[in-house]
Design a protein around this motif. Sequence first.
Motif, PDB file in Angstrom:
ATOM      1  N   ALA A 309     -38.393   1.973 -37.892  1.00  0.00           N
ATOM      2  CA  ALA A 309     -39.443   1.597 -38.567  1.00  0.00           C
ATOM      3  C   ALA A 309     -40.414   2.518 -38.112  1.00  0.00           C
ATOM      4  O   ALA A 309     -41.613   2.645 -38.845  1.00  0.00           O
ATOM      5  CB  ALA A 309     -39.584   0.272 -37.965  1.00  0.00           C
ATOM      6  N   SER A 310     -40.695   2.948 -36.787  1.00  0.00           N
ATOM      7  CA  SER A 310     -41.922   3.674 -36.283  1.00  0.00           C
ATOM      8  C   SER A 310     -41.934   5.066 -37.015  1.00  0.00           C
ATOM      9  O   SER A 310     -43.064   5.776 -37.213  1.00  0.00           O
ATOM     10  CB  SER A 310     -41.813   4.106 -34.839  1.00  0.00           C
ATOM     11  OG  SER A 310     -40.737   4.992 -34.572  1.00  0.00           O
ATOM     12  N   LYS A 311     -40.873   5.240 -37.739  1.00  0.00           N
ATOM     13  CA  LYS A 311     -40.773   6.690 -38.730  1.00  0.00           C
ATOM     14  C   LYS A 311     -40.782   6.225 -40.284  1.00  0.00           C
ATOM     15  O   LYS A 311     -40.533   7.131 -41.016  1.00  0.00           O
ATOM     16  CB  LYS A 311     -39.736   7.338 -38.340  1.00  0.00           C
ATOM     17  CG  LYS A 311     -39.383   7.839 -36.922  1.00  0.00           C
ATOM     18  CD  LYS A 311     -40.477   8.760 -36.386  1.00  0.00           C
ATOM     19  CE  LYS A 311     -40.198   9.307 -35.062  1.00  0.00           C
ATOM     20  NZ  LYS A 311     -41.242  10.481 -34.751  1.00  0.00           N
ATOM     21  N   ASP A 312     -41.183   4.914 -40.404  1.00  0.00           N
ATOM     22  CA  ASP A 312     -41.192   4.378 -41.887  1.00  0.00           C
ATOM     23  C   ASP A 312     -40.057   4.576 -42.504  1.00  0.00           C
ATOM     24  O   ASP A 312     -40.017   4.698 -43.864  1.00  0.00           O
ATOM     25  CB  ASP A 312     -42.376   5.450 -42.608  1.00  0.00           C
ATOM     26  CG  ASP A 312     -43.798   5.196 -42.149  1.00  0.00           C
ATOM     27  OD1 ASP A 312     -44.161   3.987 -41.621  1.00  0.00           O
ATOM     28  OD2 ASP A 312     -44.561   6.134 -42.055  1.00  0.00           O
ATOM     29  N   ASP A 356     -33.487  13.639 -52.125  1.00  0.00           N
ATOM     30  CA  ASP A 356     -32.767  14.401 -51.056  1.00  0.00           C
ATOM     31  C   ASP A 356     -33.780  14.453 -49.793  1.00  0.00           C
ATOM     32  O   ASP A 356     -33.093  14.371 -48.537  1.00  0.00           O
ATOM     33  CB  ASP A 356     -32.488  15.821 -51.413  1.00  0.00           C
ATOM     34  CG  ASP A 356     -31.553  15.843 -52.814  1.00  0.00           C
ATOM     35  OD1 ASP A 356     -30.793  14.917 -52.569  1.00  0.00           O
ATOM     36  OD2 ASP A 356     -31.562  16.717 -53.287  1.00  0.00           O
ATOM     37  N   SER A 357     -35.036  14.547 -50.019  1.00  0.00           N
ATOM     38  CA  SER A 357     -35.760  14.196 -48.792  1.00  0.00           C
ATOM     39  C   SER A 357     -35.942  13.134 -48.190  1.00  0.00           C
ATOM     40  O   SER A 357     -35.924  13.094 -46.876  1.00  0.00           O
ATOM     41  CB  SER A 357     -37.078  14.538 -49.282  1.00  0.00           C
ATOM     42  OG  SER A 357     -38.384  14.585 -48.356  1.00  0.00           O
ATOM     43  N   ASP A 358     -35.619  11.987 -48.672  1.00  0.00           N
ATOM     44  CA  ASP A 358     -35.459  10.590 -48.191  1.00  0.00           C
ATOM     45  C   ASP A 358     -34.209  10.572 -47.332  1.00  0.00           C
ATOM     46  O   ASP A 358     -34.283  10.074 -46.103  1.00  0.00           O
ATOM     47  CB  ASP A 358     -35.449   9.380 -49.322  1.00  0.00           C
ATOM     48  CG  ASP A 358     -36.736   9.278 -50.026  1.00  0.00           C
ATOM     49  OD1 ASP A 358     -37.923   9.647 -49.405  1.00  0.00           O
ATOM     50  OD2 ASP A 358     -36.708   8.877 -51.082  1.00  0.00           O
ATOM     51  N   ILE A 359     -33.307  11.101 -47.947  1.00  0.00           N
ATOM     52  CA  ILE A 359     -31.784  10.898 -47.411  1.00  0.00           C
ATOM     53  C   ILE A 359     -31.797  11.993 -45.977  1.00  0.00           C
ATOM     54  O   ILE A 359     -31.404  11.485 -44.974  1.00  0.00           O
ATOM     55  CB  ILE A 359     -30.745  11.616 -48.292  1.00  0.00           C
ATOM     56  CG1 ILE A 359     -30.713  10.578 -49.489  1.00  0.00           C
ATOM     57  CG2 ILE A 359     -29.538  11.668 -47.544  1.00  0.00           C
ATOM     58  CD1 ILE A 359     -30.049  11.273 -50.749  1.00  0.00           C
ATOM     59  N   SER A 360     -32.424  12.953 -46.153  1.00  0.00           N
ATOM     60  CA  SER A 360     -32.718  14.010 -44.844  1.00  0.00           C
ATOM     61  C   SER A 360     -33.542  13.224 -43.849  1.00  0.00           C
ATOM     62  O   SER A 360     -33.030  13.391 -42.501  1.00  0.00           O
ATOM     63  CB  SER A 360     -33.060  15.233 -45.435  1.00  0.00           C
ATOM     64  OG  SER A 360     -32.062  16.104 -46.170  1.00  0.00           O
ATOM     65  N   LYS A 361     -34.425  12.422 -44.006  1.00  0.00           N
ATOM     66  CA  LYS A 361     -35.201  11.933 -43.191  1.00  0.00           C
ATOM     67  C   LYS A 361     -34.622  10.939 -42.575  1.00  0.00           C
ATOM     68  O   LYS A 361     -34.934  10.681 -41.209  1.00  0.00           O
ATOM     69  CB  LYS A 361     -36.535  11.311 -43.927  1.00  0.00           C
ATOM     70  CG  LYS A 361     -37.413  10.718 -42.971  1.00  0.00           C
ATOM     71  CD  LYS A 361     -38.724  10.242 -43.460  1.00  0.00           C
ATOM     72  CE  LYS A 361     -39.821   9.528 -42.287  1.00  0.00           C
ATOM     73  NZ  LYS A 361     -40.904   9.078 -43.220  1.00  0.00           N
ATOM     74  N   LYS A 367     -30.493  10.943 -35.978  1.00  0.00           N
ATOM     75  CA  LYS A 367     -30.099  11.845 -35.009  1.00  0.00           C
ATOM     76  C   LYS A 367     -30.959  12.201 -33.823  1.00  0.00           C
ATOM     77  O   LYS A 367     -30.845  12.228 -32.817  1.00  0.00           O
ATOM     78  CB  LYS A 367     -29.895  13.450 -35.551  1.00  0.00           C
ATOM     79  CG  LYS A 367     -28.643  13.297 -36.483  1.00  0.00           C
ATOM     80  CD  LYS A 367     -28.167  14.659 -37.178  1.00  0.00           C
ATOM     81  CE  LYS A 367     -26.961  14.567 -37.931  1.00  0.00           C
ATOM     82  NZ  LYS A 367     -26.595  15.989 -38.714  1.00  0.00           N
ATOM     83  N   GLU A 368     -32.353  11.971 -34.215  1.00  0.00           N
ATOM     84  CA  GLU A 368     -33.400  11.952 -33.088  1.00  0.00           C
ATOM     85  C   GLU A 368     -33.142  11.126 -32.151  1.00  0.00           C
ATOM     86  O   GLU A 368     -33.356  11.109 -30.805  1.00  0.00           O
ATOM     87  CB  GLU A 368     -34.809  11.972 -33.830  1.00  0.00           C
ATOM     88  CG  GLU A 368     -35.104  13.341 -34.598  1.00  0.00           C
ATOM     89  CD  GLU A 368     -36.544  13.093 -35.360  1.00  0.00           C
ATOM     90  OE1 GLU A 368     -37.093  12.072 -35.412  1.00  0.00           O
ATOM     91  OE2 GLU A 368     -36.614  13.788 -36.314  1.00  0.00           O
ATOM     92  N   PHE A 369     -33.032   9.810 -32.711  1.00  0.00           N
ATOM     93  CA  PHE A 369     -32.536   8.556 -31.917  1.00  0.00           C
ATOM     94  C   PHE A 369     -31.652   8.968 -30.979  1.00  0.00           C
ATOM     95  O   PHE A 369     -31.532   8.529 -29.692  1.00  0.00           O
ATOM     96  CB  PHE A 369     -32.205   7.308 -32.535  1.00  0.00           C
ATOM     97  CG  PHE A 369     -32.154   5.965 -31.839  1.00  0.00           C
ATOM     98  CD1 PHE A 369     -33.283   5.514 -31.194  1.00  0.00           C
ATOM     99  CD2 PHE A 369     -30.945   5.726 -31.598  1.00  0.00           C
ATOM    100  CE1 PHE A 369     -33.249   4.250 -30.444  1.00  0.00           C
ATOM    101  CE2 PHE A 369     -30.823   4.511 -30.627  1.00  0.00           C
ATOM    102  CZ  PHE A 369     -31.783   3.777 -29.997  1.00  0.00           C
ATOM    103  N   SER A 370     -30.310   9.556 -31.428  1.00  0.00           N
ATOM    104  CA  SER A 370     -29.231  10.002 -30.728  1.00  0.00           C
ATOM    105  C   SER A 370     -29.543  10.753 -29.415  1.00  0.00           C
ATOM    106  O   SER A 370     -28.899  10.551 -28.384  1.00  0.00           O
ATOM    107  CB  SER A 370     -28.314  10.670 -31.475  1.00  0.00           C
ATOM    108  OG  SER A 370     -27.043  10.614 -30.908  1.00  0.00           O
ATOM    109  N   VAL A 371     -30.791  11.577 -29.686  1.00  0.00           N
ATOM    110  CA  VAL A 371     -30.977  12.530 -28.567  1.00  0.00           C
ATOM    111  C   VAL A 371     -31.609  11.865 -27.625  1.00  0.00           C
ATOM    112  O   VAL A 371     -31.400  11.964 -26.451  1.00  0.00           O
ATOM    113  CB  VAL A 371     -31.816  13.741 -29.039  1.00  0.00           C
ATOM    114  CG1 VAL A 371     -32.302  14.442 -27.932  1.00  0.00           C
ATOM    115  CG2 VAL A 371     -30.741  14.788 -30.115  1.00  0.00           C
TER     116      VAL A 371
END
Length: 373
Positions: A309-312, A356-361, A367-371
Amino acid sequence: MIPVFKPSYDEREINALREIFKLGWIGLGPKTKEFEDKFSEFIGVKHSIGVNSCTAALHLALTILNIEGSEVITSPMTFVSSNHAILYSKATPVFADIQQDTLNIDPNSVKKLITNKTKAILVVHYGGHSCDMDEIMNIATSKGIVVIEDCAHGCGGSYKKRMLGSIGNIGCFSFHAVKNLACGDGGMITLNDDKWAKKLRSLRWLGIDKDTWSRNEIDKKYSWYYTVEEIGYKCHMNDIMAVLGLVQLEKLEYTNRRRKEITRIYNKEFASIHWLKTPIEKAGIDSANHNYVVKIAKDKRDAFTEYLASKDISTSVHYFPNHLYDVYKPYYRKLPVAESVWKEIVTLPLYPDMTDSDISKVINTVKEFSVKI
Protein backbone atom coordinates in the motif's frame (compact mmCIF):
# COMPACT_ATOMS: atom_id res chain seq x y z
CA MET A 1 -2.60 3.30 -7.16
CA ILE A 2 -2.66 -0.07 -8.95
CA PRO A 3 -6.07 -1.59 -8.16
CA VAL A 4 -6.75 -5.24 -7.39
CA PHE A 5 -9.37 -5.47 -10.15
CA LYS A 6 -10.42 -3.31 -13.07
CA PRO A 7 -12.86 -3.95 -15.94
CA SER A 8 -11.50 -3.99 -19.48
CA TYR A 9 -13.55 -1.48 -21.50
CA ASP A 10 -12.87 0.40 -24.73
CA GLU A 11 -14.78 2.09 -27.55
CA ARG A 12 -16.64 -1.11 -28.39
CA GLU A 13 -18.66 -0.98 -25.18
CA ILE A 14 -19.30 2.76 -25.62
CA ASN A 15 -20.52 2.24 -29.19
CA ALA A 16 -22.81 -0.62 -28.12
CA LEU A 17 -24.39 1.58 -25.46
CA ARG A 18 -24.77 4.46 -27.89
CA GLU A 19 -26.66 2.17 -30.27
CA ILE A 20 -29.34 1.09 -27.79
CA PHE A 21 -29.72 4.60 -26.40
CA LYS A 22 -30.56 5.72 -29.92
CA LEU A 23 -33.08 2.89 -30.31
CA GLY A 24 -34.73 3.80 -27.03
CA TRP A 25 -35.31 0.26 -25.70
CA ILE A 26 -33.06 -0.26 -22.68
CA GLY A 27 -35.18 -2.55 -20.48
CA LEU A 28 -35.56 -6.33 -20.78
CA GLY A 29 -35.63 -6.76 -24.53
CA PRO A 30 -34.02 -8.10 -27.71
CA LYS A 31 -30.41 -7.55 -26.63
CA THR A 32 -31.01 -9.56 -23.46
CA LYS A 33 -32.39 -12.39 -25.59
CA GLU A 34 -29.42 -12.16 -27.97
CA PHE A 35 -26.97 -12.25 -25.06
CA GLU A 36 -28.77 -15.22 -23.49
CA ASP A 37 -28.65 -17.16 -26.76
CA LYS A 38 -24.96 -16.46 -27.34
CA PHE A 39 -24.10 -17.27 -23.74
CA SER A 40 -25.92 -20.61 -24.02
CA GLU A 41 -23.87 -21.43 -27.09
CA PHE A 42 -20.66 -20.40 -25.34
CA ILE A 43 -21.31 -22.47 -22.20
CA GLY A 44 -22.89 -25.38 -24.07
CA VAL A 45 -26.35 -25.47 -22.48
CA LYS A 46 -29.94 -25.25 -23.72
CA HIS A 47 -31.01 -22.29 -21.60
CA SER A 48 -29.51 -19.09 -20.21
CA ILE A 49 -31.68 -16.71 -18.19
CA GLY A 50 -30.38 -13.18 -17.66
CA VAL A 51 -30.84 -11.62 -14.23
CA ASN A 52 -29.55 -8.53 -12.44
CA SER A 53 -26.90 -10.24 -10.29
CA CYS A 54 -25.35 -13.57 -9.41
CA THR A 55 -27.04 -13.21 -6.02
CA ALA A 56 -30.40 -13.21 -7.79
CA ALA A 57 -29.29 -16.14 -9.94
CA LEU A 58 -28.44 -18.21 -6.85
CA HIS A 59 -31.64 -17.17 -5.08
CA LEU A 60 -33.84 -18.17 -8.03
CA ALA A 61 -31.90 -21.41 -8.57
CA LEU A 62 -32.52 -22.41 -4.97
CA THR A 63 -36.13 -21.21 -5.09
CA ILE A 64 -37.12 -23.59 -7.89
CA LEU A 65 -35.85 -26.50 -5.80
CA ASN A 66 -38.43 -25.78 -3.06
CA ILE A 67 -35.73 -26.15 -0.43
CA GLU A 68 -37.41 -24.41 2.50
CA GLY A 69 -36.55 -26.40 5.63
CA SER A 70 -33.89 -28.42 3.79
CA GLU A 71 -30.09 -28.33 3.99
CA VAL A 72 -27.63 -27.00 1.42
CA ILE A 73 -23.98 -28.02 1.71
CA THR A 74 -21.84 -25.04 0.83
CA SER A 75 -18.41 -23.41 0.99
CA PRO A 76 -17.38 -20.84 3.58
CA MET A 77 -14.73 -19.42 1.23
CA THR A 78 -16.90 -17.15 -0.90
CA PHE A 79 -18.59 -13.78 -1.00
CA VAL A 80 -21.50 -13.75 1.43
CA SER A 81 -24.13 -13.56 -1.31
CA SER A 82 -23.58 -17.25 -2.09
CA ASN A 83 -24.76 -18.22 1.37
CA HIS A 84 -27.23 -15.39 1.88
CA ALA A 85 -29.14 -16.93 -1.04
CA ILE A 86 -29.57 -20.09 1.02
CA LEU A 87 -31.02 -18.07 3.90
CA TYR A 88 -33.27 -16.12 1.51
CA SER A 89 -34.70 -19.50 0.51
CA LYS A 90 -35.34 -20.43 4.17
CA ALA A 91 -32.95 -23.36 4.00
CA THR A 92 -30.03 -24.22 6.28
CA PRO A 93 -26.44 -23.65 5.10
CA VAL A 94 -24.20 -26.57 6.06
CA PHE A 95 -20.59 -25.46 5.76
CA ALA A 96 -18.05 -27.94 4.42
CA ASP A 97 -14.31 -27.44 4.79
CA ILE A 98 -12.10 -26.48 1.85
CA GLN A 99 -8.99 -27.81 0.16
CA GLN A 100 -5.73 -26.23 1.28
CA ASP A 101 -4.32 -25.84 -2.23
CA THR A 102 -7.27 -24.60 -4.33
CA LEU A 103 -9.47 -23.13 -1.56
CA ASN A 104 -12.38 -24.99 -3.17
CA ILE A 105 -14.93 -27.08 -1.29
CA ASP A 106 -13.50 -30.44 -0.20
CA PRO A 107 -15.50 -33.43 -1.52
CA ASN A 108 -14.38 -35.54 1.46
CA SER A 109 -15.90 -32.98 3.80
CA VAL A 110 -19.08 -32.88 1.71
CA LYS A 111 -19.54 -36.65 1.98
CA LYS A 112 -19.51 -36.52 5.77
CA LEU A 113 -22.19 -33.82 5.92
CA ILE A 114 -24.92 -35.41 3.82
CA THR A 115 -28.14 -36.21 5.69
CA ASN A 116 -31.67 -37.08 4.65
CA LYS A 117 -32.37 -33.33 4.67
CA THR A 118 -29.65 -32.47 2.13
CA LYS A 119 -31.30 -31.17 -1.04
CA ALA A 120 -28.45 -29.34 -2.80
CA ILE A 121 -24.69 -28.88 -2.91
CA LEU A 122 -23.53 -25.36 -3.76
CA VAL A 123 -19.99 -25.37 -5.14
CA VAL A 124 -17.96 -22.19 -5.69
CA HIS A 125 -15.20 -22.28 -8.30
CA TYR A 126 -12.83 -20.16 -6.26
CA GLY A 127 -10.70 -17.78 -8.31
CA GLY A 128 -11.99 -19.40 -11.50
CA HIS A 129 -10.34 -22.75 -10.69
CA SER A 130 -12.86 -25.57 -10.96
CA CYS A 131 -13.88 -27.66 -8.00
CA ASP A 132 -13.39 -31.42 -8.30
CA MET A 133 -16.60 -31.82 -10.26
CA ASP A 134 -16.33 -35.57 -10.94
CA GLU A 135 -16.19 -36.24 -7.21
CA ILE A 136 -18.96 -33.75 -6.45
CA MET A 137 -21.28 -35.08 -9.17
CA ASN A 138 -20.68 -38.69 -8.13
CA ILE A 139 -21.60 -37.84 -4.53
CA ALA A 140 -24.69 -35.89 -5.58
CA THR A 141 -25.95 -38.32 -8.21
CA SER A 142 -25.73 -41.28 -5.84
CA LYS A 143 -27.96 -39.44 -3.37
CA GLY A 144 -30.33 -37.65 -5.76
CA ILE A 145 -28.97 -34.25 -4.74
CA VAL A 146 -28.94 -31.18 -7.01
CA VAL A 147 -25.61 -29.45 -7.72
CA ILE A 148 -25.52 -25.69 -8.22
CA GLU A 149 -22.32 -24.19 -9.61
CA ASP A 150 -21.47 -20.71 -8.37
CA CYS A 151 -19.45 -19.52 -11.36
CA ALA A 152 -19.07 -15.92 -10.21
CA HIS A 153 -15.29 -16.28 -10.65
CA GLY A 154 -15.41 -18.88 -13.38
CA CYS A 155 -16.63 -17.35 -16.64
CA GLY A 156 -14.67 -19.01 -19.43
CA GLY A 157 -13.06 -21.63 -17.21
CA SER A 158 -13.41 -25.37 -17.80
CA TYR A 159 -13.05 -28.76 -16.14
CA LYS A 160 -11.86 -31.65 -18.31
CA LYS A 161 -12.92 -29.69 -21.42
CA ARG A 162 -16.42 -29.01 -20.02
CA MET A 163 -17.31 -25.39 -19.46
CA LEU A 164 -17.99 -24.31 -15.92
CA GLY A 165 -21.72 -23.74 -15.60
CA SER A 166 -22.56 -26.76 -17.76
CA ILE A 167 -21.54 -29.57 -15.38
CA GLY A 168 -23.91 -29.30 -12.44
CA ASN A 169 -27.69 -29.11 -12.69
CA ILE A 170 -27.64 -25.30 -12.63
CA GLY A 171 -24.89 -22.71 -13.15
CA CYS A 172 -24.94 -19.16 -11.79
CA PHE A 173 -22.69 -16.41 -13.19
CA SER A 174 -21.77 -12.91 -12.08
CA PHE A 175 -21.23 -9.97 -14.43
CA HIS A 176 -20.33 -7.56 -11.63
CA ALA A 177 -17.99 -4.70 -12.52
CA VAL A 178 -14.81 -6.55 -11.54
CA LYS A 179 -15.65 -9.99 -12.93
CA ASN A 180 -14.08 -11.56 -16.04
CA LEU A 181 -17.16 -10.63 -18.06
CA ALA A 182 -18.14 -7.25 -16.64
CA CYS A 183 -21.48 -5.56 -17.31
CA GLY A 184 -21.39 -3.19 -14.36
CA ASP A 185 -23.71 -5.71 -12.74
CA GLY A 186 -25.83 -8.61 -13.85
CA GLY A 187 -25.91 -12.38 -13.79
CA MET A 188 -26.91 -15.47 -15.72
CA ILE A 189 -28.50 -18.83 -14.88
CA THR A 190 -27.47 -21.73 -17.14
CA LEU A 191 -29.22 -25.09 -17.34
CA ASN A 192 -30.68 -27.76 -19.62
CA ASP A 193 -33.99 -28.48 -17.90
CA ASP A 194 -36.89 -27.03 -19.93
CA LYS A 195 -39.38 -26.97 -17.04
CA TRP A 196 -37.01 -25.21 -14.69
CA ALA A 197 -36.04 -22.69 -17.39
CA LYS A 198 -39.67 -21.73 -17.97
CA LYS A 199 -40.23 -21.24 -14.25
CA LEU A 200 -37.04 -19.19 -13.87
CA ARG A 201 -38.09 -16.81 -16.66
CA SER A 202 -41.36 -16.24 -14.85
CA LEU A 203 -39.78 -15.83 -11.41
CA ARG A 204 -37.28 -13.21 -12.57
CA TRP A 205 -40.15 -10.98 -13.75
CA LEU A 206 -42.66 -11.03 -10.88
CA GLY A 207 -44.34 -14.26 -12.00
CA ILE A 208 -45.64 -12.58 -15.18
CA ASP A 209 -46.04 -15.01 -18.06
CA LYS A 210 -44.72 -12.66 -20.80
CA ASP A 211 -42.17 -9.88 -20.55
CA THR A 212 -42.88 -6.48 -22.09
CA TRP A 213 -40.76 -7.02 -25.20
CA SER A 214 -42.40 -10.37 -25.96
CA ARG A 215 -45.85 -8.84 -25.65
CA ASN A 216 -44.81 -5.99 -27.92
CA GLU A 217 -43.28 -8.24 -30.58
CA ILE A 218 -45.52 -11.31 -30.53
CA ASP A 219 -48.92 -10.05 -29.40
CA LYS A 220 -49.02 -6.59 -30.93
CA LYS A 221 -52.79 -6.64 -31.05
CA TYR A 222 -53.03 -7.38 -27.34
CA SER A 223 -49.66 -6.10 -26.16
CA TRP A 224 -51.15 -4.83 -22.90
CA TYR A 225 -52.33 -8.28 -21.78
CA TYR A 226 -50.50 -10.73 -19.53
CA THR A 227 -51.31 -13.04 -16.66
CA VAL A 228 -49.55 -13.55 -13.34
CA GLU A 229 -49.14 -17.23 -12.53
CA GLU A 230 -47.14 -17.02 -9.28
CA ILE A 231 -45.36 -14.62 -6.94
CA GLY A 232 -42.00 -13.80 -8.49
CA TYR A 233 -39.24 -11.25 -8.11
CA LYS A 234 -38.03 -8.12 -9.91
CA CYS A 235 -34.54 -9.27 -10.88
CA HIS A 236 -34.40 -9.55 -14.66
CA MET A 237 -31.50 -8.35 -16.78
CA ASN A 238 -31.90 -5.26 -18.98
CA ASP A 239 -30.53 -4.39 -22.41
CA ILE A 240 -27.93 -1.99 -21.01
CA MET A 241 -26.28 -4.88 -19.20
CA ALA A 242 -26.84 -7.14 -22.19
CA VAL A 243 -25.09 -4.99 -24.80
CA LEU A 244 -22.09 -4.70 -22.51
CA GLY A 245 -22.25 -8.47 -22.07
CA LEU A 246 -22.28 -9.10 -25.81
CA VAL A 247 -19.11 -7.05 -26.30
CA GLN A 248 -17.44 -8.55 -23.24
CA LEU A 249 -18.28 -12.06 -24.41
CA GLU A 250 -16.55 -11.38 -27.74
CA LYS A 251 -13.47 -10.20 -25.85
CA LEU A 252 -13.48 -12.91 -23.19
CA GLU A 253 -11.08 -15.31 -24.89
CA TYR A 254 -8.48 -12.54 -25.15
CA THR A 255 -9.03 -11.08 -21.68
CA ASN A 256 -8.88 -14.50 -20.01
CA ARG A 257 -5.74 -15.32 -21.97
CA ARG A 258 -4.18 -12.10 -20.72
CA ARG A 259 -5.14 -13.01 -17.15
CA LYS A 260 -3.45 -16.37 -17.61
CA GLU A 261 -0.34 -14.72 -19.05
CA ILE A 262 -0.02 -12.37 -16.06
CA THR A 263 -0.55 -15.31 -13.69
CA ARG A 264 2.29 -17.21 -15.34
CA ILE A 265 4.60 -14.20 -15.09
CA TYR A 266 3.79 -13.79 -11.40
CA ASN A 267 4.28 -17.51 -10.73
CA LYS A 268 7.67 -17.55 -12.43
CA GLU A 269 8.92 -14.42 -10.69
CA PHE A 270 7.67 -15.44 -7.25
CA ALA A 271 8.83 -19.08 -7.44
CA SER A 272 12.03 -18.49 -5.49
CA ILE A 273 10.39 -16.60 -2.60
CA HIS A 274 10.32 -19.17 0.18
CA TRP A 275 7.72 -17.41 2.36
CA LEU A 276 5.17 -17.01 -0.45
CA LYS A 277 3.09 -19.75 -2.11
CA THR A 278 1.67 -19.12 -5.56
CA PRO A 279 -1.72 -20.47 -6.74
CA ILE A 280 -1.87 -23.80 -8.51
CA GLU A 281 -3.75 -25.10 -11.53
CA LYS A 282 -4.50 -28.82 -11.42
CA ALA A 283 -4.33 -31.16 -14.41
CA GLY A 284 -7.44 -31.11 -16.60
CA ILE A 285 -8.49 -27.68 -15.41
CA ASP A 286 -8.38 -24.46 -17.39
CA SER A 287 -8.83 -21.74 -14.79
CA ALA A 288 -10.58 -18.48 -15.60
CA ASN A 289 -7.88 -16.80 -13.46
CA HIS A 290 -10.29 -14.34 -11.91
CA ASN A 291 -7.94 -13.43 -9.09
CA TYR A 292 -4.35 -13.99 -8.04
CA VAL A 293 -4.21 -15.19 -4.44
CA VAL A 294 -0.94 -15.98 -2.71
CA LYS A 295 -0.38 -17.54 0.70
CA ILE A 296 1.96 -15.81 3.12
CA ALA A 297 3.10 -16.67 6.63
CA LYS A 298 0.49 -15.29 9.03
CA ASP A 299 3.00 -13.17 10.91
CA LYS A 300 4.04 -11.38 7.70
CA ARG A 301 0.68 -10.68 6.06
CA ASP A 302 -0.15 -7.33 7.63
CA ALA A 303 3.36 -5.97 7.09
CA PHE A 304 3.27 -7.23 3.50
CA THR A 305 -0.04 -5.55 2.60
CA GLU A 306 0.99 -2.34 4.35
CA TYR A 307 4.27 -2.24 2.44
CA LEU A 308 2.52 -2.71 -0.91
CA ALA A 309 0.00 0.00 0.00
CA SER A 310 2.88 2.36 0.76
CA LYS A 311 4.04 1.79 -2.82
CA ASP A 312 0.56 2.48 -4.25
CA ILE A 313 -0.35 -1.17 -4.84
CA SER A 314 -3.75 -2.34 -3.65
CA THR A 315 -4.30 -5.77 -2.12
CA SER A 316 -7.26 -7.54 -0.57
CA VAL A 317 -8.31 -10.74 1.20
CA HIS A 318 -10.79 -13.10 -0.47
CA TYR A 319 -12.40 -14.16 1.81
CA PHE A 320 -13.15 -14.07 5.49
CA PRO A 321 -14.80 -17.49 6.01
CA ASN A 322 -18.55 -16.96 6.01
CA HIS A 323 -19.25 -19.30 8.92
CA LEU A 324 -17.30 -16.91 11.17
CA TYR A 325 -19.59 -13.94 10.52
CA ASP A 326 -22.08 -13.12 13.28
CA VAL A 327 -25.08 -13.79 11.06
CA TYR A 328 -23.87 -17.36 10.48
CA LYS A 329 -23.08 -18.21 14.10
CA PRO A 330 -26.16 -20.49 14.34
CA TYR A 331 -24.59 -22.62 11.57
CA TYR A 332 -21.03 -22.65 12.85
CA ARG A 333 -18.99 -25.83 12.78
CA LYS A 334 -15.25 -26.27 13.16
CA LEU A 335 -13.54 -26.08 9.75
CA PRO A 336 -9.80 -26.46 10.40
CA VAL A 337 -8.52 -25.68 6.91
CA ALA A 338 -10.73 -22.65 6.25
CA GLU A 339 -10.10 -21.23 9.70
CA SER A 340 -6.35 -21.49 9.24
CA VAL A 341 -5.69 -20.70 5.59
CA TRP A 342 -7.73 -17.50 5.37
CA LYS A 343 -5.20 -15.84 7.68
CA GLU A 344 -2.48 -16.45 5.07
CA ILE A 345 -4.14 -15.33 1.83
CA VAL A 346 -3.57 -12.06 -0.02
CA THR A 347 -5.05 -11.04 -3.36
CA LEU A 348 -2.62 -9.19 -5.64
CA PRO A 349 -3.61 -7.04 -8.65
CA LEU A 350 -4.76 -9.00 -11.71
CA TYR A 351 -6.79 -7.59 -14.60
CA PRO A 352 -6.42 -7.71 -18.41
CA ASP A 353 -5.43 -4.07 -18.90
CA MET A 354 -2.49 -4.20 -16.50
CA THR A 355 0.49 -2.69 -18.28
CA ASP A 356 3.89 -4.35 -18.32
CA SER A 357 5.01 -1.50 -16.10
CA ASP A 358 2.24 -2.27 -13.58
CA ILE A 359 3.16 -5.95 -13.54
CA SER A 360 6.85 -5.17 -13.06
CA LYS A 361 6.05 -2.77 -10.23
CA VAL A 362 4.05 -5.43 -8.36
CA ILE A 363 6.80 -8.02 -8.85
CA ASN A 364 9.63 -5.70 -7.85
CA THR A 365 7.77 -4.44 -4.79
CA VAL A 366 7.09 -7.99 -3.59
CA LYS A 367 10.78 -8.79 -4.05
CA GLU A 368 11.78 -5.60 -2.21
CA PHE A 369 9.67 -6.71 0.74
CA SER A 370 11.37 -10.10 0.58
CA VAL A 371 14.75 -8.42 1.04
CA LYS A 372 13.45 -6.36 3.95
CA ILE A 373 12.41 -9.42 5.94
